[in-house]
Design an enzyme around this catalytic site. Structure first.
Site, PDB file in Angstrom:
ATOM      1  N   HIS A  59     -39.489  56.333 -27.365  1.00  0.00           N
ATOM      2  CA  HIS A  59     -39.588  55.420 -26.228  1.00  0.00           C
ATOM      3  C   HIS A  59     -39.791  56.276 -24.990  1.00  0.00           C
ATOM      4  O   HIS A  59     -39.258  57.391 -24.894  1.00  0.00           O
ATOM      5  CB  HIS A  59     -38.308  54.591 -26.085  1.00  0.00           C
ATOM      6  CG  HIS A  59     -38.231  53.830 -24.796  1.00  0.00           C
ATOM      7  ND1 HIS A  59     -38.893  52.648 -24.581  1.00  0.00           N
ATOM      8  CD2 HIS A  59     -37.570  54.120 -23.622  1.00  0.00           C
ATOM      9  CE1 HIS A  59     -38.649  52.217 -23.352  1.00  0.00           C
ATOM     10  NE2 HIS A  59     -37.849  53.081 -22.754  1.00  0.00           N
ATOM     11  N   CYS A 102     -44.329  50.540 -25.105  1.00  0.00           N
ATOM     12  CA  CYS A 102     -43.856  51.164 -23.864  1.00  0.00           C
ATOM     13  C   CYS A 102     -44.684  52.391 -23.501  1.00  0.00           C
ATOM     14  O   CYS A 102     -44.925  52.676 -22.313  1.00  0.00           O
ATOM     15  CB  CYS A 102     -42.384  51.552 -24.008  1.00  0.00           C
ATOM     16  SG  CYS A 102     -42.051  52.682 -25.389  1.00  0.00           S
TER      17      CYS A 102
END
Length: 243
Positions: free
Chosen positions: A41, A115
């Protein structure tokens, strides 16, 4: 601070501790030892002590922020300085407002709109280099595998159509020969039903069945669907994703 910083996390938000440990092990092997990539992430920090990223939600924008390095869902890994932006604070706020509208939470997709893709777009608008390739390489590999599978499915459907068309031509040719030979005394009984609908249906069925079988090399999908859904090639896709 004009400096644009990327913050990278190991994705350890599973309810299963075993799954989280497996992901950490994958990242250690494929990123730390090989330098290939992993499951990560990311979030971008610029002008302030908050980092900006993107995630799934059913309604509203998927763009969110949290204190730098403090996302509670993941395990913090490292910070990477991407460069300095020429945008002022007002321009950065305008960019974030635009992205807030452009990236609704329901549009999140693990392979093509996650993301890391969001951070790439944000960095591009800030005028700094995009994320290092290893950050999102696993998602990109998976996305490529999907495209390959879809292209293979299209080619298979095209091949099947060609088989059907060829079988029709061949049937008409055979039926024509049979009609010419019906008057021959040598085999009147054998050619009696050669042009009947029953024979035609059975003949087509055999041709289609033979054409749908996979080749000996295993490179042709063994299934096809009438609704256009690509046949699932589990082993090929999983192997590409693990690269």
């Amino acid at each position: 601070m004009k400096e644009v910083v990327l913050h990278v996390y190991d994705v350890t938000n599973s309810d299963s501790e075993k799954t989280n440990n497996t992901i950490l092990q994958i990242n250690r092997i494929f990123k730390d030892r090989i330098g290939l990539g992993g499951i990560f992430h990311s979030a971008v920090q610029v002008y302030g002590e908050e980092e900006w990223s993107f995630g799934f939600c059913e309604t509203g924008s998927g763009v969110f922020c949290c204190p730098v390095g403090k996302n509670p869902m993941y395990t913090y890994r490292e910070r990477i300085v991407l460069g300095e932006t020429e945008c002022g604070i007002a321009a950065v706020n305008r960019i974030l407002r635009e992205l807030n509208r452009e990236w609704p939470g329901h549009s999140y997709d693990l392979l093509s709109r996650n993301c890391n893709h969001f951070c790439d777009v944000l960095c591009e608008r800030l005028g700094v280099p995009k994320l290092p390739g290893w950050v999102n390489r696993f998602a990109n590999a998976g996305d490529t595998a999907v495209v390959v599978a879809e292209n293979t499915a299209v080619k298979f459907r095209q091949a099947k159509t060609e088989i059907v068309n060829a079988s029709r031509v061949a049937y008409r040719f055979m039926a024509g020969l049979a009609a010419k030979n019906q008057a021959s005394p040598e085999s009147p009984g054998n050619n009696q039903n050669i042009g009947s609908p029953t024979f035609q249906g059975a003949w087509f069925k055999n041709i289609i069945s033979a054409g749908a079988k996979p080749s000996s090399s295993g490179s042709t999908p063994s299934q096809d669907t009438d609704d256009g859904t690509p046949p699932r090639r589990q082993n090929s896709t999983e192997q590409s994703t693990r690269l």
